[in-house]
Motif scaffolding. Structure first.
Motif, PDB file in Angstrom:
ATOM      1  N   ILE A 475       0.845  -1.206   0.000  1.00  0.00           N
ATOM      2  CA  ILE A 475       0.000   0.000   0.000  1.00  0.00           C
ATOM      3  C   ILE A 475       0.874   1.247   0.000  1.00  0.00           C
ATOM      4  O   ILE A 475       0.633   2.198  -0.759  1.00  0.00           O
ATOM      5  CB  ILE A 475      -0.942  -0.009   1.213  1.00  0.00           C
ATOM      6  N   VAL A 476       1.914   1.262   0.847  1.00  0.00           N
ATOM      7  CA  VAL A 476       2.795   2.430   0.912  1.00  0.00           C
ATOM      8  C   VAL A 476       3.513   2.636  -0.418  1.00  0.00           C
ATOM      9  O   VAL A 476       3.565   3.755  -0.952  1.00  0.00           O
ATOM     10  CB  VAL A 476       3.813   2.271   2.058  1.00  0.00           C
ATOM     11  N   ARG A 477       4.056   1.539  -0.981  1.00  0.00           N
ATOM     12  CA  ARG A 477       4.750   1.669  -2.264  1.00  0.00           C
ATOM     13  C   ARG A 477       3.795   2.138  -3.354  1.00  0.00           C
ATOM     14  O   ARG A 477       4.144   2.960  -4.204  1.00  0.00           O
ATOM     15  CB  ARG A 477       5.379   0.333  -2.652  1.00  0.00           C
ATOM     16  N   GLY A 478       2.567   1.596  -3.333  1.00  0.00           N
ATOM     17  CA  GLY A 478       1.595   2.001  -4.340  1.00  0.00           C
ATOM     18  C   GLY A 478       1.238   3.471  -4.248  1.00  0.00           C
ATOM     19  O   GLY A 478       1.156   4.176  -5.261  1.00  0.00           O
ATOM     20  N   LEU A 479       1.032   3.966  -3.028  1.00  0.00           N
ATOM     21  CA  LEU A 479       0.690   5.390  -2.848  1.00  0.00           C
ATOM     22  C   LEU A 479       1.855   6.285  -3.242  1.00  0.00           C
ATOM     23  O   LEU A 479       1.656   7.363  -3.806  1.00  0.00           O
ATOM     24  CB  LEU A 479       0.276   5.642  -1.400  1.00  0.00           C
ATOM     25  N   ARG A 480       3.062   5.842  -2.948  1.00  0.00           N
ATOM     26  CA  ARG A 480       4.226   6.644  -3.343  1.00  0.00           C
ATOM     27  C   ARG A 480       4.325   6.737  -4.863  1.00  0.00           C
ATOM     28  O   ARG A 480       4.633   7.795  -5.417  1.00  0.00           O
ATOM     29  CB  ARG A 480       5.498   6.029  -2.767  1.00  0.00           C
ATOM     30  N   ALA A 481       4.062   5.635  -5.529  1.00  0.00           N
ATOM     31  CA  ALA A 481       4.122   5.639  -6.990  1.00  0.00           C
ATOM     32  C   ALA A 481       2.946   6.403  -7.591  1.00  0.00           C
ATOM     33  O   ALA A 481       3.073   7.041  -8.631  1.00  0.00           O
ATOM     34  CB  ALA A 481       4.140   4.204  -7.515  1.00  0.00           C
ATOM     35  N   GLN A 482       1.784   6.336  -6.921  1.00  0.00           N
ATOM     36  CA  GLN A 482       0.580   6.991  -7.433  1.00  0.00           C
ATOM     37  C   GLN A 482       0.756   8.498  -7.471  1.00  0.00           C
ATOM     38  O   GLN A 482       0.349   9.166  -8.420  1.00  0.00           O
ATOM     39  CB  GLN A 482      -0.622   6.626  -6.545  1.00  0.00           C
ATOM     40  N   GLY A 483       1.345   9.040  -6.405  1.00  0.00           N
ATOM     41  CA  GLY A 483       1.625  10.470  -6.387  1.00  0.00           C
ATOM     42  C   GLY A 483       0.455  11.350  -6.021  1.00  0.00           C
ATOM     43  O   GLY A 483       0.616  12.557  -5.844  1.00  0.00           O
ATOM     44  N   GLU A 484      -0.745  10.795  -5.895  1.00  0.00           N
ATOM     45  CA  GLU A 484      -1.918  11.579  -5.534  1.00  0.00           C
ATOM     46  C   GLU A 484      -2.797  10.777  -4.589  1.00  0.00           C
ATOM     47  O   GLU A 484      -2.664   9.555  -4.480  1.00  0.00           O
ATOM     48  CB  GLU A 484      -2.714  11.969  -6.780  1.00  0.00           C
ATOM     49  N   ALA A 485      -3.677  11.467  -3.899  1.00  0.00           N
ATOM     50  CA  ALA A 485      -4.540  10.814  -2.916  1.00  0.00           C
ATOM     51  C   ALA A 485      -5.590   9.950  -3.608  1.00  0.00           C
ATOM     52  O   ALA A 485      -6.145  10.340  -4.641  1.00  0.00           O
ATOM     53  CB  ALA A 485      -5.214  11.859  -2.034  1.00  0.00           C
ATOM     54  N   LEU A 516       3.339   7.031   7.782  1.00  0.00           N
ATOM     55  CA  LEU A 516       3.783   6.651   6.447  1.00  0.00           C
ATOM     56  C   LEU A 516       2.812   7.127   5.379  1.00  0.00           C
ATOM     57  O   LEU A 516       3.186   7.275   4.216  1.00  0.00           O
ATOM     58  CB  LEU A 516       3.952   5.138   6.360  1.00  0.00           C
ATOM     59  N   ILE A 517       1.542   7.311   5.756  1.00  0.00           N
ATOM     60  CA  ILE A 517       0.541   7.855   4.843  1.00  0.00           C
ATOM     61  C   ILE A 517      -0.244   8.937   5.565  1.00  0.00           C
ATOM     62  O   ILE A 517      -0.239   8.998   6.810  1.00  0.00           O
ATOM     63  CB  ILE A 517      -0.409   6.764   4.299  1.00  0.00           C
ATOM     64  N   VAL A 518      -0.924   9.768   4.795  1.00  0.00           N
ATOM     65  CA  VAL A 518      -1.643  10.913   5.359  1.00  0.00           C
ATOM     66  C   VAL A 518      -3.072  10.921   4.836  1.00  0.00           C
ATOM     67  O   VAL A 518      -3.283  10.861   3.620  1.00  0.00           O
ATOM     68  CB  VAL A 518      -0.946  12.234   4.979  1.00  0.00           C
ATOM     69  N   PRO A 519      -4.082  10.982   5.731  1.00  0.00           N
ATOM     70  CA  PRO A 519      -5.469  11.106   5.272  1.00  0.00           C
ATOM     71  C   PRO A 519      -5.757  12.545   4.867  1.00  0.00           C
ATOM     72  O   PRO A 519      -5.151  13.485   5.383  1.00  0.00           O
ATOM     73  CB  PRO A 519      -6.277  10.697   6.508  1.00  0.00           C
ATOM     74  N   THR A 520      -6.685  12.714   3.955  1.00  0.00           N
ATOM     75  CA  THR A 520      -7.001  14.056   3.453  1.00  0.00           C
ATOM     76  C   THR A 520      -8.238  14.666   4.096  1.00  0.00           C
ATOM     77  O   THR A 520      -8.558  15.822   3.831  1.00  0.00           O
ATOM     78  CB  THR A 520      -7.226  14.017   1.933  1.00  0.00           C
ATOM     79  N   ALA A 521      -8.956  13.888   4.913  1.00  0.00           N
ATOM     80  CA  ALA A 521     -10.190  14.378   5.518  1.00  0.00           C
ATOM     81  C   ALA A 521     -10.434  13.611   6.816  1.00  0.00           C
ATOM     82  O   ALA A 521      -9.808  12.572   7.068  1.00  0.00           O
ATOM     83  CB  ALA A 521     -11.372  14.202   4.557  1.00  0.00           C
ATOM     84  N   SER A 525     -15.665  11.550   7.032  1.00  0.00           N
ATOM     85  CA  SER A 525     -15.931  12.246   5.778  1.00  0.00           C
ATOM     86  C   SER A 525     -16.026  11.273   4.617  1.00  0.00           C
ATOM     87  O   SER A 525     -15.218  10.351   4.481  1.00  0.00           O
ATOM     88  CB  SER A 525     -14.821  13.267   5.505  1.00  0.00           C
ATOM     89  N   LYS A 526     -17.019  11.475   3.748  1.00  0.00           N
ATOM     90  CA  LYS A 526     -17.145  10.667   2.540  1.00  0.00           C
ATOM     91  C   LYS A 526     -16.043  10.981   1.537  1.00  0.00           C
ATOM     92  O   LYS A 526     -15.835  10.238   0.580  1.00  0.00           O
ATOM     93  CB  LYS A 526     -18.514  10.891   1.894  1.00  0.00           C
ATOM     94  N   ASN A 527     -15.332  12.102   1.747  1.00  0.00           N
ATOM     95  CA  ASN A 527     -14.273  12.507   0.827  1.00  0.00           C
ATOM     96  C   ASN A 527     -12.886  12.097   1.313  1.00  0.00           C
ATOM     97  O   ASN A 527     -11.883  12.515   0.759  1.00  0.00           O
ATOM     98  CB  ASN A 527     -14.301  14.030   0.638  1.00  0.00           C
ATOM     99  N   ARG A 528     -12.832  11.294   2.363  1.00  0.00           N
ATOM    100  CA  ARG A 528     -11.539  10.894   2.936  1.00  0.00           C
ATOM    101  C   ARG A 528     -10.748  10.037   1.938  1.00  0.00           C
ATOM    102  O   ARG A 528     -11.233   9.020   1.437  1.00  0.00           O
ATOM    103  CB  ARG A 528     -11.759  10.131   4.231  1.00  0.00           C
ATOM    104  N   LYS A 529      -9.522  10.466   1.679  1.00  0.00           N
ATOM    105  CA  LYS A 529      -8.604   9.718   0.837  1.00  0.00           C
ATOM    106  C   LYS A 529      -7.250   9.638   1.537  1.00  0.00           C
ATOM    107  O   LYS A 529      -7.062  10.199   2.616  1.00  0.00           O
ATOM    108  CB  LYS A 529      -8.462  10.383  -0.544  1.00  0.00           C
ATOM    109  N   TYR A 530      -6.307   8.958   0.895  1.00  0.00           N
ATOM    110  CA  TYR A 530      -4.992   8.783   1.500  1.00  0.00           C
ATOM    111  C   TYR A 530      -3.911   9.032   0.446  1.00  0.00           C
ATOM    112  O   TYR A 530      -4.063   8.692  -0.725  1.00  0.00           O
ATOM    113  CB  TYR A 530      -4.832   7.361   2.050  1.00  0.00           C
ATOM    114  N   ARG A 531      -2.812   9.618   0.917  1.00  0.00           N
ATOM    115  CA  ARG A 531      -1.636   9.812   0.072  1.00  0.00           C
ATOM    116  C   ARG A 531      -0.398   9.453   0.873  1.00  0.00           C
ATOM    117  O   ARG A 531      -0.432   9.346   2.101  1.00  0.00           O
ATOM    118  CB  ARG A 531      -1.547  11.255  -0.425  1.00  0.00           C
ATOM    119  N   ALA A 532       0.702   9.258   0.169  1.00  0.00           N
ATOM    120  CA  ALA A 532       1.953   8.943   0.852  1.00  0.00           C
ATOM    121  C   ALA A 532       2.444  10.147   1.638  1.00  0.00           C
ATOM    122  O   ALA A 532       2.268  11.298   1.226  1.00  0.00           O
ATOM    123  CB  ALA A 532       3.005   8.508  -0.163  1.00  0.00           C
ATOM    124  N   ALA A 533       3.052   9.894   2.779  1.00  0.00           N
ATOM    125  CA  ALA A 533       3.573  10.991   3.612  1.00  0.00           C
ATOM    126  C   ALA A 533       4.807  11.607   2.951  1.00  0.00           C
ATOM    127  O   ALA A 533       5.505  10.965   2.177  1.00  0.00           O
ATOM    128  CB  ALA A 533       3.920  10.455   4.987  1.00  0.00           C
TER     129      ALA A 533
END
Length: 533
Positions: A475-485, A516-521, A525-533
């Motif tokens: 999950i961490v590697r995927g979020l780092r590669a994704q680059g967005e929440a 290691l990751i950061v929530p956006t909401a 929240s129904k808009n809660r997403k996650y991105r790499a720290a």
């Protein structure tokens, strides 16, 4: 769906979160109108449970003081029966939360596929139909609603006339093979006709509004010389990835070890896709049995070729060909630990994933195209492209079992159907199967993207991932590669490795706490997403 309310509450308290199958609402002021959206979402999906009269799981799921269970129960019955169309399959009961408090439990069963979508009547079908995405109730798009409505009748998109095309756009080789098959199987009807007359009689060619003989969409896809000249995205993409997750790269920065767009008519797309997979799959060999020259060497690929071909045929034959899906291709992804086949459009008709593999279970979205493929031989082998006799999935199940592989994982969404073939953990100490030097090089290349058989282990270890499970690290590697929440549902689909929604939620909570990751909401929240720290 869990039947024991006490156990359900216990699990929610332990996880301190809802999931895709359970919604909790305090309902302190009476029946919440938002319940109707959740009922619609559950009925349009796989069902679920709503608990009224409890605080948020993050707050301990405590009984709401002053909650009037009987009044909320009666209001729930009235609202769900009168405000959702068609009437959803629900069971509404008053249950004990503990010795002193009562709550309302609403169990929503999966709706009848031929009745979906279930929607809030005052909002209208296209504004009041919902689906469950993670912990949120999301309004269905027009495309998704149209796909649900198709279950009420037989789609005919594969019979649309392609007025820009003509008889000259059909492959002479495929036409000859198809016509010969019809003459052989039905001589009384086709024996005395010319090739063009056979195509007209079989409705491969039809007369358009201007009196021209033109092929149908299904005929062009099955026998066209190059259908993508008219529909560029009606093809199949095959990518070979260097790891277990999207976004992983080789040491020299490559995201794909192979990346091929398979075009042409369906028989050509099948041949091309199989070729890409065969040259990239790991291969083992065993010495077994006796033949005319003694002991025989038998080669096996990491997935049975028979199973792969069935999945590719199903994907091309049953995919959605409506105008809204003609910008999407069938996608095939070969990872180091699994093979994924994804086709546009959800499952058609009254069939569900639970029915897959059962005797006689079949539902054909593109019945016209299917009828062509069942009479179309592959010119190279003489084998018919498809059978359409409800034998595809049973064939896949049998082939995987014989190969000692796990049963396939199916996912049905309104936007796509996905089938995943998994590899069991590799037993490196096994001596039953020996790999040739050539195969060792191929295996190492598939696993790491290198050309050396000795280059199996990646250099450079990310110490920040120490102590994490393989899924959490992915999950961490995927979020780092994704680059967005991205949403929890996206994370579960792409990096969840088949884990439940609850397990993914727990993983995300641990990764947030580990910074290691950061929530956006906020959590609710129904808009809660996650991105790499």
């Amino acid at each position: 769906m869990e039947t024991n309310t006490a156990e359900l509450i216990k699990n929610l308290r332990h996880n301190r979160a809802e999931n895709g199958r359970v919604e909790v609402k305090a309902a302190a002021g009476g029946f919440p109108k938002s319940v109707l959206e959740t009922v619609s979402a559950f009925a349009n999906g796989d069902g679920g449970t709503i608990l009224l009269g409890l605080t948020d799981p993050a707050e301990g799921l405590q009984p709401v003081e002053g909650f009037n269970a009987q009044a909320v129960h009666d209001a729930s019955v009235e609202a769900i029966r009168s405000k959702i169309t068609p009437r959803p399959p629900v069971d509404i009961q008053i249950e004990a939360a503990d010795e002193q408090h009562r709550i309302v439990r609403i169990d929503v069963l999966p709706g009848d596929p031929t009745q979906k979508p279930y929607y809030i009547e005052t909002h209208g079908m296209y504004n009041g139909s919902y689906q469950r995405v993670g912990e949120a109730d999301i309004r269905l798009t027009k495309y998704e609603i149209d796909r649900l409505l198709e279950n009420r009748s037989q789609p005919r998109y594969d019979e649309e006339l392609v007025s820009e095309a003509s008889f000259k756009d059909l492959s002479p080789t495929l036409v000859s093979a198809y016509v010969a098959r019809l003459r052989e199987e039905q001589p009384r009807v086709f024996a005395a006709l010319s090739d063009r007359e056979v195509l007209l009689q079989a409705r491969i060619l039809r007369i358009d509004s201007e009196g021209r003989e033109v092929p149908t969409l299904g005929a062009l896809l099955a026998m066209g010389s190059y259908p993508q000249a008219f529909f560029p995205q009606l093809m199949m993409s095959v990518v070979v990835l260097p790891g277990e997750e999207l976004g992983e790269v080789t040491e020299d920065g490559r995201r794909f070890l192979d990346n091929h767009s398979c075009t042409g008519p369906i028989p050509s797309m099948l041949d091309e896709a199989m070729g890409v997979l065969v040259r990239n799959m790991r291969k083992t060999s065993t010495m077994e049995g006796l033949n005319s020259s003694g002991i025989g060497r038998v080669e096996r690929y990491e997935y049975p070729l028979e199973a792969i071909r069935e999945l590719l045929v199903n994907a091309l034959m049953h995919r959605d060909y409506s105008p809204g899906a003609r910008g999407s291709q069938v996608q095939v992804e070969l990872y180091t630990n699994r093979l994924v086949v994804r086709s546009p459009g959800g499952i058609y008709g009254a069939v569900t994933i639970r029915d897959f593999g059962q005797p006689g279970v079949s539902s054909t979205r593109n019945s016209y195209l299917a009828s062509i493929l069942t009479d179309l031989p592959d010119p190279a082998t003489g084998r018919l492209i498809a059978e359409n006799r409800a034998s595809g999935i049973p064939t896949v199940l049998r082939a995987l079992k014989e190969a000692g592989l796990p049963a396939p994982q199916f996912a049905d969404r309104l936007l796509y159907v996905q089938v995943t073939l998994m590899q069991p953990p590799q037993d490196v100490s096994s001596t039953e199967q020996k790999t040739t030097p050539e195969d060792k090089t191929q295996q190492a290349t598939h696993s790491t993207g290198k050309d050396s058989a000795d280059a199996v282990e990646p250099t450079g270890v990310d110490v920040s991932l120490d102590g994490l499970s393989e899924r959490q690290a992915g999950i961490v590697r995927g979020l780092r590669a994704q680059g967005e929440a991205v949403s929890t549902a996206y994370i579960q689909e792409h990096w969840g490795r088949g884990a439940s929604r609850t397990s993914i939620t727990n993983d995300l909570r641990s990764l947030v706490e580990a910074k290691l990751i950061v929530p956006t909401a906020p959590p609710r929240s129904k808009n809660r997403k996650y991105r790499a720290a």
